[in-house]
Write an enzyme that holds these catalytic residues in place. Structure first.
Site, mmCIF file in Angstrom:
data_model
loop_
_atom_site.group_PDB
_atom_site.id
_atom_site.type_symbol
_atom_site.label_atom_id
_atom_site.label_comp_id
_atom_site.label_asym_id
_atom_site.label_seq_id
_atom_site.Cartn_x
_atom_site.Cartn_y
_atom_site.Cartn_z
ATOM 1 N N LYS A 11 0.861 -1.200 0.000
ATOM 2 C CA LYS A 11 0.000 0.000 0.000
ATOM 3 C C LYS A 11 0.896 1.249 0.000
ATOM 4 O O LYS A 11 1.983 1.205 -0.578
ATOM 5 C CB LYS A 11 -0.987 -0.062 1.173
ATOM 6 C CG LYS A 11 -1.738 -1.408 1.181
ATOM 7 C CD LYS A 11 -2.899 -1.468 2.119
ATOM 8 C CE LYS A 11 -3.542 -2.853 2.025
ATOM 9 N NZ LYS A 11 -4.750 -2.985 2.821
ATOM 10 N N HIS A 96 -8.305 -2.786 -6.232
ATOM 11 C CA HIS A 96 -8.359 -3.012 -4.779
ATOM 12 C C HIS A 96 -9.527 -2.203 -4.190
ATOM 13 O O HIS A 96 -9.825 -1.101 -4.649
ATOM 14 C CB HIS A 96 -7.033 -2.575 -4.158
ATOM 15 C CG HIS A 96 -6.888 -3.007 -2.730
ATOM 16 N ND1 HIS A 96 -7.538 -2.374 -1.695
ATOM 17 C CD2 HIS A 96 -6.198 -4.031 -2.170
ATOM 18 C CE1 HIS A 96 -7.242 -2.985 -0.562
ATOM 19 N NE2 HIS A 96 -6.433 -3.998 -0.816
ATOM 20 N N GLU A 145 -11.042 -10.461 -1.700
ATOM 21 C CA GLU A 145 -10.715 -9.695 -0.499
ATOM 22 C C GLU A 145 -11.984 -9.045 0.044
ATOM 23 O O GLU A 145 -12.334 -7.932 -0.373
ATOM 24 C CB GLU A 145 -9.694 -8.598 -0.822
ATOM 25 C CG GLU A 145 -8.321 -9.110 -1.180
ATOM 26 C CD GLU A 145 -7.243 -8.096 -0.806
ATOM 27 O OE1 GLU A 145 -6.197 -8.525 -0.308
ATOM 28 O OE2 GLU A 145 -7.459 -6.879 -0.993
ATOM 29 N N GLY A 151 -7.337 -5.430 6.945
ATOM 30 C CA GLY A 151 -6.700 -4.658 8.011
ATOM 31 C C GLY A 151 -7.444 -4.687 9.333
ATOM 32 O O GLY A 151 -7.170 -3.876 10.217
ATOM 33 N N SER A 183 -6.496 -9.810 6.390
ATOM 34 C CA SER A 183 -6.083 -10.302 7.713
ATOM 35 C C SER A 183 -5.454 -11.692 7.669
ATOM 36 O O SER A 183 -5.640 -12.508 8.582
ATOM 37 C CB SER A 183 -7.263 -10.270 8.701
ATOM 38 O OG SER A 183 -7.668 -8.931 8.909
#
Ligand code: PGA
Length: 223
Positions: A11, A96, A145, A151, A183
């Site tokens: 990121k 994303h 995702e 996160g 995660s």
């Protein structure tokens, strides 16, 4: 033999110095195992230096990007075209959820980006948030995702992730390779990779630390 993708998504993190320190720590410790396909996707500031360091070190890690322009080369201030990135990157994380939610990236924009990378031989890794997300034609690699897992320390269950992977393959083709992200850590790596529908992991937070990333790689080889 199942190929295992492990993709580090840094990121918007790391100075050049921090990035090079990571490469120096991680690069020499990546096992030379033909099942493994390990990638690091730094932000643009560190891309060139990371690429050079990986090449000079002869490390078993390849370099990707986290985004490309939806346009070609030309008058697009602030954008970086896929053609310009093709000297540095062999894979691009596209679509994303952070880009979709914070920057208004749409399925149409993701499809244009896929078309741009296809022209220059960069492999698109398209992030999908659920089994309903559009996957542009020609894409062979996706990452499931779920937004609630990114996160947060609360991953999806391997069962559910495998179910979503099955649904995606049913709609977009059995050859589609599906990674899981959200995660992921050393403790849950094996459980995800033991599912035959899951071909790898997209790792955010824990990819920033050399030790936690290397632990994920080690656990992956035990799966
Ligand atoms: P996380 O992020 O590993 O920090 O949950 C994953 C991602 O957003 O790719």
């Amino acid at each position: 033999m199942k190929k295992i993708w492990i993709v580090a998504n840094w990121k918007s993190n790391k100075t050049i110095a921090e990035a090079l320190e990571w490469v120096g720590l991680v690069g020499p410790k990546i096992p030379k195992d033909e099942r493994l396909s390990v990638w690091v996707c730094p932000p643009f500031n560190a891309l060139g230096e990371v690429k050079k360091a990986v090449q000079v070190g002869g490390f078993s890690i390849r370099v990707g990007v986290q985004n490309v322009s939806q346009f070609g080369v030309g008058a697009y201030t602030g954008e970086v075209a896929a053609q310009l990135l093709s000297e540095l990157a062999d894979l691009a994380i596209l679509g994303h959820s952070e880009r979709r939610n914070l920057l208004g990236e749409t399925d149409e924009m993701v499809a244009r980006k896929v078309a741009e990378v296809a022209k220059v031989g960069i492999e698109p890794l398209v992030c999908v948030q659920d089994s309903e997300t559009q996957v542009p034609a020609g894409v062979k690699l996706v990452a499931y995702e779920p937004v609630f897992a990114i996160g947060t320390g609360t991953p999806d269950t391997p069962e559910n992730a495998a179910g979503v992977a099955r649904s995606l393959k049913k709609v977009w083709g059995q050859n589609l390779e599906v990674l899981y992200g959200g995660s992921v850590n050393g403790d849950n790596t094996k459980a995800f990779l033991q599912r035959e529908e899951i071909s790898g992991l997209l790792v955010g937070g824990p990819s920033l630390e050399a030790d936690s990333f290397l632990e994920i790689i080690d656990r992956a080889l035990e799966a």
